[in-house]
Design an enzyme around this catalytic site. Structure first.
Site, PDB file in Angstrom:
ATOM      1  N   ASP A   6      42.968  38.341  46.406  1.00 35.14           N
ATOM      2  CA  ASP A   6      43.509  40.273  47.315  1.00 35.14           C
ATOM      3  C   ASP A   6      42.976  39.780  49.025  1.00 35.14           C
ATOM      4  O   ASP A   6      43.312  40.154  49.846  1.00 35.14           O
ATOM      5  CB  ASP A   6      42.653  40.992  46.823  1.00 35.14           C
ATOM      6  CG  ASP A   6      42.417  42.659  47.338  1.00 35.14           C
ATOM      7  OD1 ASP A   6      44.001  42.384  47.271  1.00 35.14           O
ATOM      8  OD2 ASP A   6      41.625  42.743  48.304  1.00 35.14           O
ATOM      9  N   GLY A   7      42.071  38.348  49.470  1.00 33.05           N
ATOM     10  CA  GLY A   7      41.857  38.401  51.186  1.00 33.05           C
ATOM     11  C   GLY A   7      41.456  39.593  51.565  1.00 33.05           C
ATOM     12  O   GLY A   7      40.486  40.704  50.850  1.00 33.05           O
ATOM     13  N   GLU A  30      38.592  38.641  44.846  1.00 36.66           N
ATOM     14  CA  GLU A  30      38.389  38.182  45.693  1.00 36.66           C
ATOM     15  C   GLU A  30      36.927  37.568  45.803  1.00 36.66           C
ATOM     16  O   GLU A  30      36.108  38.380  45.128  1.00 36.66           O
ATOM     17  CB  GLU A  30      38.745  38.752  47.238  1.00 36.66           C
ATOM     18  CG  GLU A  30      38.227  38.511  48.637  1.00 36.66           C
ATOM     19  CD  GLU A  30      39.684  36.760  48.399  1.00 36.66           C
ATOM     20  OE1 GLU A  30      39.013  35.693  48.712  1.00 36.66           O
ATOM     21  OE2 GLU A  30      40.802  37.244  47.504  1.00 36.66           O
ATOM     22  N   ASP A  47      36.052  36.953  41.107  1.00 34.82           N
ATOM     23  CA  ASP A  47      36.935  35.646  40.781  1.00 34.82           C
ATOM     24  C   ASP A  47      37.745  36.031  39.378  1.00 34.82           C
ATOM     25  O   ASP A  47      37.429  35.920  38.032  1.00 34.82           O
ATOM     26  CB  ASP A  47      35.642  34.502  40.156  1.00 34.82           C
ATOM     27  CG  ASP A  47      36.535  33.529  39.397  1.00 34.82           C
ATOM     28  OD1 ASP A  47      37.598  33.028  39.709  1.00 34.82           O
ATOM     29  OD2 ASP A  47      35.464  32.511  39.851  1.00 34.82           O
ATOM     30  N   CYS A  99      47.856  28.080  48.268  1.00 32.48           N
ATOM     31  CA  CYS A  99      49.023  27.543  48.015  1.00 32.48           C
ATOM     32  C   CYS A  99      48.847  25.767  48.838  1.00 32.48           C
ATOM     33  O   CYS A  99      49.435  25.044  48.696  1.00 32.48           O
ATOM     34  CB  CYS A  99      50.691  28.058  49.548  1.00 32.48           C
ATOM     35  SG  CYS A  99      48.572  27.832  50.735  1.00 32.48           S
TER      36      CYS A  99
END
Length: 338
Positions: free
Chosen positions: A8-9, A31, A52, A73
């Site tokens: 989610d950041g 997150e 997590d 990424c």
């Protein structure tokens, strides 16, 4: 509706849902970054943090209507080590797949970076949909090329908004660059073929014939250490390069300033621009500010305040361009009432 946001950041997806006016009953955020969670809870105190993703159990969740996320990424990126699915961070993608299969949400949305075709094909096979490629430059002042896999129907390319760097810059930025000298910037004629040049043709037909406004490099700061990409100075009349997880120092994108109030604190630096018909111009430059980084990601002004600037840049670089997520999620609202 109930939402599960994986990785989610700082909760850019929640910003998009709020701005669209989509009612969210429960928003679950997976997150592990303490600072990103702090910013999320500051802005959305009702967010349910579940930790997590690899430890998340479906039995602990209600029926979920939307799962979304941008899995780490680094293992997929064309600019990275190209470790692909062998990279532990890339393997978190399979946690996203697991939750989609187990929860069977009405909609899902996965975002990721440009990558090799074989990686694209594997992700598409697991999710059962082909990706949509969207550059954030269509809806923001930042060039940010990303793939989006979703079962939300009727997603089209956004219309070019025409917003440029100059439109999001602060009038009186507080941030100041490190020491500047008369040799800080130099013109590299040998790079003329590679560099984007200031020219009228850049803008011809933009927004009408499918062309997209792009970052325009106008100089090089030569006393900055590191890779060439860190030294590039961009025109305020173009787009910003992709905002990354830069931590501090001179790693942030750099923009040239107009002469006047914004440039008063900068010593004049003689250089040539990247154009044959512009000579002996003075370039004043500075790094972008945290507020400007928020605007590049179309995040509300001041959203990331409350942590250090280093942390703000880091989480913004990890985040989504909110306007692009809104463009996608609005079709979910239109296609089916939740």
């Amino acid at each position: 509706m109930n939402v599960l946001s994986c990785f989610d950041g700082m909760s850019c997806g929640q910003i998009a849902l709020q701005q669209l006016g989509i009612k969210v009953d429960k928003y679950y955020a997976s997150e592990i970054d303490t600072y990103a969670m702090q910013i999320t809870q500051k802005n959305f105190p009702n967010t349910i943090q579940v930790g997590d993703i690899s430890k998340l159990k479906v039995i602990d969740l209600p029926q979920i209507d939307l799962i979304m996320g941008g899995s780490p990424c680094q293992g997929f990126s064309m600019a990275g080590n190209r470790l692909n699915f062998e990279d532990p961070r890339s393997k978190l993608f399979f946690e996203f797949v697991r939750l989609v299969k187990e929860l069977k949400p009405k909609y899902f949305l996965l975002e990721n970076v440009r990558m090799k075709q074989e990686s694209l094909d594997v992700i598409s096979e697991y999710l059962g949909v082909q990706p949509i490629f969207i550059n954030s430059s269509k809806l923001s002042a930042q060039s940010r090329q990303r793939y989006y896999w979703t079962n939300i129907p009727n997603i089209t390319q956004p219309t070019e908004s025409g917003v440029l760097l100059k439109d999001i810059l602060e009038d009186e930025p507080q941030a100041r660059p490190t020491k500047l000298t008369e040799r800080n910037i130099k013109h590299h004629k040998e790079e003329h073929e590679k560099a984007l040049c200031m020219s009228a043709s850049m803008y011809k037909g933009a927004g009408n014939n499918g062309m997209t406004l792009v970052p325009q490099r106008v100089g090089t700061a030569t006393d900055i250490n590191g890779h060439d990409i860190l030294k590039r100075i961009y025109s305020r009349l173009g787009k910003s390069p992709t905002l990354n997880t830069c931590g501090g120092g001179n790693r942030k994108p750099k923009v040239n300033c107009e002469e006047g109030r914004e440039a008063e604190a900068y010593p004049p630096i003689q250089t040539d621009l990247f154009s044959d018909n512009i000579k002996d111009e003075k370039i004043f430059w500075r790094c972008i500010t945290p507020l400007e980084a928020e605007r590049l990601q179309t995040v509300p002004d001041g959203y990331t305040e409350g942590v250090s600037n280093t942390r703000r840049f880091h989480m913004l670089g990890n985040g989504w361009t909110v306007s692009v997520i809104k463009h996608i999620l609005k079709n979910m609202e239109a296609s089916n009432e939740l």
